[in-house]
Write a protein that holds these residues in place. Sequence first.
Motif, PDB file in Angstrom:
ATOM      1  N   LEU A 140       0.841  -1.309  -0.233  1.00  0.00           N
ATOM      2  CA  LEU A 140      -0.182  -0.130  -0.133  1.00  0.00           C
ATOM      3  C   LEU A 140       0.982   1.210  -0.108  1.00  0.00           C
ATOM      4  O   LEU A 140       0.355   2.479   0.096  1.00  0.00           O
ATOM      5  CB  LEU A 140      -0.934  -0.130   1.367  1.00  0.00           C
ATOM      6  CG  LEU A 140      -2.079  -1.297   1.177  1.00  0.00           C
ATOM      7  CD1 LEU A 140      -2.527  -1.348   2.508  1.00  0.00           C
ATOM      8  CD2 LEU A 140      -2.883  -0.678   0.099  1.00  0.00           C
ATOM      9  N   ILE A 141       2.185   1.326   0.043  1.00  0.00           N
ATOM     10  CA  ILE A 141       3.202   2.289  -0.259  1.00  0.00           C
ATOM     11  C   ILE A 141       3.075   2.950  -1.527  1.00  0.00           C
ATOM     12  O   ILE A 141       2.965   2.252  -2.475  1.00  0.00           O
ATOM     13  CB  ILE A 141       4.392   1.939   0.314  1.00  0.00           C
ATOM     14  CG1 ILE A 141       4.559   1.385   1.558  1.00  0.00           C
ATOM     15  CG2 ILE A 141       5.305   3.143  -0.008  1.00  0.00           C
ATOM     16  CD1 ILE A 141       5.977   1.028   2.128  1.00  0.00           C
ATOM     17  N   THR A 142       2.634   4.136  -1.683  1.00  0.00           N
ATOM     18  CA  THR A 142       2.496   4.892  -3.027  1.00  0.00           C
ATOM     19  C   THR A 142       3.347   6.034  -3.026  1.00  0.00           C
ATOM     20  O   THR A 142       4.017   6.574  -1.633  1.00  0.00           O
ATOM     21  CB  THR A 142       1.162   5.328  -3.293  1.00  0.00           C
ATOM     22  OG1 THR A 142       0.828   6.535  -2.436  1.00  0.00           O
ATOM     23  CG2 THR A 142       0.291   4.374  -2.787  1.00  0.00           C
ATOM     24  N   PRO A 143       3.702   6.854  -3.809  1.00  0.00           N
ATOM     25  CA  PRO A 143       4.504   8.017  -3.856  1.00  0.00           C
ATOM     26  C   PRO A 143       3.953   9.088  -2.850  1.00  0.00           C
ATOM     27  O   PRO A 143       4.507  10.038  -2.558  1.00  0.00           O
ATOM     28  CB  PRO A 143       4.476   8.548  -5.498  1.00  0.00           C
ATOM     29  CG  PRO A 143       4.368   7.447  -6.113  1.00  0.00           C
ATOM     30  CD  PRO A 143       3.277   6.332  -5.300  1.00  0.00           C
ATOM     31  N   LYS A 144       2.553   9.256  -2.659  1.00  0.00           N
ATOM     32  CA  LYS A 144       2.069   9.890  -1.487  1.00  0.00           C
ATOM     33  C   LYS A 144       2.237   9.512  -0.204  1.00  0.00           C
ATOM     34  O   LYS A 144       1.771  10.188   0.624  1.00  0.00           O
ATOM     35  CB  LYS A 144       0.552  10.154  -2.016  1.00  0.00           C
ATOM     36  CG  LYS A 144       0.356  10.931  -3.179  1.00  0.00           C
ATOM     37  CD  LYS A 144      -1.262  10.961  -3.306  1.00  0.00           C
ATOM     38  CE  LYS A 144      -1.715  11.793  -4.518  1.00  0.00           C
ATOM     39  NZ  LYS A 144      -3.123  11.863  -4.654  1.00  0.00           N
ATOM     40  N   THR A 145       2.622   8.449   0.043  1.00  0.00           N
ATOM     41  CA  THR A 145       2.818   7.916   1.460  1.00  0.00           C
ATOM     42  C   THR A 145       3.758   8.747   2.215  1.00  0.00           C
ATOM     43  O   THR A 145       4.746   8.992   1.708  1.00  0.00           O
ATOM     44  CB  THR A 145       3.326   6.302   1.536  1.00  0.00           C
ATOM     45  OG1 THR A 145       2.119   5.714   0.591  1.00  0.00           O
ATOM     46  CG2 THR A 145       3.049   5.849   3.066  1.00  0.00           C
ATOM     47  N   LYS A 146       3.457   9.491   3.466  1.00  0.00           N
ATOM     48  CA  LYS A 146       4.470  10.087   4.170  1.00  0.00           C
ATOM     49  C   LYS A 146       4.669   9.368   5.349  1.00  0.00           C
ATOM     50  O   LYS A 146       5.919   9.622   6.060  1.00  0.00           O
ATOM     51  CB  LYS A 146       3.739  11.661   4.399  1.00  0.00           C
ATOM     52  CG  LYS A 146       3.611  12.357   3.351  1.00  0.00           C
ATOM     53  CD  LYS A 146       5.106  12.924   2.869  1.00  0.00           C
ATOM     54  CE  LYS A 146       5.296  13.300   1.178  1.00  0.00           C
ATOM     55  NZ  LYS A 146       4.194  14.246   0.991  1.00  0.00           N
ATOM     56  N   ALA A 147       3.776   8.556   6.101  1.00  0.00           N
ATOM     57  CA  ALA A 147       4.264   7.993   7.249  1.00  0.00           C
ATOM     58  C   ALA A 147       3.470   6.821   7.739  1.00  0.00           C
ATOM     59  O   ALA A 147       2.660   6.537   7.053  1.00  0.00           O
ATOM     60  CB  ALA A 147       3.644   9.125   8.322  1.00  0.00           C
ATOM     61  N   ILE A 148       4.017   6.114   8.523  1.00  0.00           N
ATOM     62  CA  ILE A 148       3.530   4.735   9.074  1.00  0.00           C
ATOM     63  C   ILE A 148       3.212   4.946  10.540  1.00  0.00           C
ATOM     64  O   ILE A 148       3.996   5.473  11.214  1.00  0.00           O
ATOM     65  CB  ILE A 148       4.258   3.875   8.981  1.00  0.00           C
ATOM     66  CG1 ILE A 148       4.819   3.605   7.492  1.00  0.00           C
ATOM     67  CG2 ILE A 148       3.524   2.252   9.457  1.00  0.00           C
ATOM     68  CD1 ILE A 148       5.934   2.465   7.352  1.00  0.00           C
ATOM     69  N   VAL A 149       1.788   4.650  10.995  1.00  0.00           N
ATOM     70  CA  VAL A 149       1.676   4.732  12.414  1.00  0.00           C
ATOM     71  C   VAL A 149       1.227   3.331  13.005  1.00  0.00           C
ATOM     72  O   VAL A 149       0.073   3.015  13.003  1.00  0.00           O
ATOM     73  CB  VAL A 149       0.381   5.898  12.728  1.00  0.00           C
ATOM     74  CG1 VAL A 149       0.150   5.864  14.153  1.00  0.00           C
ATOM     75  CG2 VAL A 149       0.367   7.114  12.141  1.00  0.00           C
ATOM     76  N   PRO A 150       2.441   2.633  13.257  1.00  0.00           N
ATOM     77  CA  PRO A 150       2.232   1.300  13.843  1.00  0.00           C
ATOM     78  C   PRO A 150       1.489   1.303  15.261  1.00  0.00           C
ATOM     79  O   PRO A 150       1.731   2.276  15.881  1.00  0.00           O
ATOM     80  CB  PRO A 150       3.442   0.466  13.865  1.00  0.00           C
ATOM     81  CG  PRO A 150       4.583   1.674  13.855  1.00  0.00           C
ATOM     82  CD  PRO A 150       3.801   2.940  13.214  1.00  0.00           C
ATOM     83  N   VAL A 151       0.834   0.523  15.557  1.00  0.00           N
ATOM     84  CA  VAL A 151       0.182   0.335  17.164  1.00  0.00           C
ATOM     85  C   VAL A 151       0.409  -0.693  18.002  1.00  0.00           C
ATOM     86  O   VAL A 151       0.509  -1.739  17.236  1.00  0.00           O
ATOM     87  CB  VAL A 151      -1.531   0.341  16.728  1.00  0.00           C
ATOM     88  CG1 VAL A 151      -2.011   0.254  18.482  1.00  0.00           C
ATOM     89  CG2 VAL A 151      -2.106   1.704  16.167  1.00  0.00           C
ATOM     90  N   HIS A 152       1.060  -0.416  19.017  1.00  0.00           N
ATOM     91  CA  HIS A 152       1.540  -1.627  19.790  1.00  0.00           C
ATOM     92  C   HIS A 152       0.338  -2.159  20.468  1.00  0.00           C
ATOM     93  O   HIS A 152       0.486  -1.567  21.847  1.00  0.00           O
ATOM     94  CB  HIS A 152       2.768  -1.105  20.751  1.00  0.00           C
ATOM     95  CG  HIS A 152       3.931  -0.536  19.846  1.00  0.00           C
ATOM     96  ND1 HIS A 152       4.344  -1.296  18.623  1.00  0.00           N
ATOM     97  CD2 HIS A 152       4.668   0.433  20.127  1.00  0.00           C
ATOM     98  CE1 HIS A 152       5.214  -0.501  18.013  1.00  0.00           C
ATOM     99  NE2 HIS A 152       5.775   0.493  18.841  1.00  0.00           N
ATOM    100  N   LEU A 153      -0.530  -2.810  19.872  1.00  0.00           N
ATOM    101  CA  LEU A 153      -1.894  -3.292  20.586  1.00  0.00           C
ATOM    102  C   LEU A 153      -1.650  -4.196  21.765  1.00  0.00           C
ATOM    103  O   LEU A 153      -1.203  -5.044  21.722  1.00  0.00           O
ATOM    104  CB  LEU A 153      -2.759  -3.664  19.406  1.00  0.00           C
ATOM    105  CG  LEU A 153      -4.190  -3.438  19.769  1.00  0.00           C
ATOM    106  CD1 LEU A 153      -4.515  -2.122  19.662  1.00  0.00           C
ATOM    107  CD2 LEU A 153      -4.996  -4.442  18.756  1.00  0.00           C
ATOM    108  N   PHE A 154      -2.391  -3.791  22.779  1.00  0.00           N
ATOM    109  CA  PHE A 154      -2.697  -4.646  23.963  1.00  0.00           C
ATOM    110  C   PHE A 154      -1.609  -4.830  24.961  1.00  0.00           C
ATOM    111  O   PHE A 154      -1.528  -5.347  25.604  1.00  0.00           O
ATOM    112  CB  PHE A 154      -3.221  -5.930  23.558  1.00  0.00           C
ATOM    113  CG  PHE A 154      -4.686  -5.952  22.843  1.00  0.00           C
ATOM    114  CD1 PHE A 154      -5.508  -4.638  23.004  1.00  0.00           C
ATOM    115  CD2 PHE A 154      -4.798  -7.089  22.237  1.00  0.00           C
ATOM    116  CE1 PHE A 154      -6.563  -4.718  22.145  1.00  0.00           C
ATOM    117  CE2 PHE A 154      -6.300  -6.995  21.466  1.00  0.00           C
ATOM    118  CZ  PHE A 154      -7.093  -5.905  21.523  1.00  0.00           C
ATOM    119  N   GLY A 155      -0.348  -4.076  24.357  1.00  0.00           N
ATOM    120  CA  GLY A 155       0.906  -4.199  25.162  1.00  0.00           C
ATOM    121  C   GLY A 155       2.112  -4.928  24.588  1.00  0.00           C
ATOM    122  O   GLY A 155       3.002  -5.019  25.175  1.00  0.00           O
TER     123      GLY A 155
END
Length: 378
Positions: free
Chosen positions: A124-139
Amino acid sequence: MTKLNNIQMVDLQLQYERLKSDIDNGISEVISSAKFINGPTVSNFATNLAKYLNVKHVIPCANGTDALQIALMAAGIEPGDEVITPNFTFIATVEVVALLQAKPVLVDVNPDDFTININELKKLITPKTKAIVPVHLFGQCANMKEIMELAKKHNLLVIEDCAQSIGTDHYWGDKPQKAGTMGDFGCTSFFPSKNLGCYGDGGALYTNDDELASIAKSITNHGSTVKYHHDRIGVNSRLDSIQAAILNVKLKQLDDFNRRRQAAAIFYDHQLGIIEQIETPAKQDFSDHTYHQYTIKVPKGENLKLQAYLKEKGVPAMVYYPIPLHKQKAFEKWTDSREFPVSDELAERVLSLPMHTELKKEELTYICDTIKDYFNGK
Ligand SMILES: *Cc1c(COP(=O)(O)O)cnc(C)c1O
């Protein structure tokens, strides 16, 4: 079995009783000093937390949602930019992206640890992609080594949502690193029920980058570094001194809090791991787990039934999250009609059990026996 009547999903009253004198003293010191806003307690807390996390800068703010928004603003996210986030998380992670008129690009998660699926992310990375927000879910952390490698390759910023994972160690190289200190920013929340919670709202950003830190700090203060001089558009987002006083006391206990959660998780693992219909939380070798939630998987469609049965027996349990983001009305326009089979399945399978620092063996035994009865009765 005698029914236990006082089991809490999160027990903050008993925890307060253990820490009462220190917390009460901290609060009354702030009141006596009358330094309610940006007082020394706030800067002390920022210094203490930075030391604990081994990160250069901690910037306190009003809540975890603000922390995420301020990080995106400091990172220079603009309307039309694409920001990649998991689809199975609390809405705040994605909401702030849309609020800044950037495009949230939702990605399905792993079926085992519920964190962002990196193979899907890559597509899903395209030329418009600026950032990734990973979530460290549930700990538990997402795989930051893989995410950072990908970010480097495509020149993307990484903003870690560590609202649920304060204190979690990620193993990478020769020494563990704390969740939130590996990307460009880490964003956390001190909402009362989080692993380090205050008695109201609070949040913080972390970063090792001096420039990003000074931009983020000025954004929390109306875009200003010198009073009445405004260099950029900012917001008003502060941690108040009374909350900082509470957090200063509780930060000293954080490792102990997380150990208590882990002890409860080990008990659950042993008791529930032998039930055929249950999958206990997966553990990754690159990350510790601090169990913001202890989340089991049951057969499809069974989570709400088990929840109702437990409720009848006096055991609270919650489905986090019952509706994945792609099915939320507010996010309809951002899914590009893609499918999210793992999030869909998880919504019908996950159930989070009581998890906090004060769980007694008697309570854990009762909870596990009640769950066993449910499956034996089938
Ligand atoms: C709690 C939470 C937030 C938001 O924190 P608030 O302090 O409630 O604004 C953001 N992301 C995740 C994953 C959370 O669990």
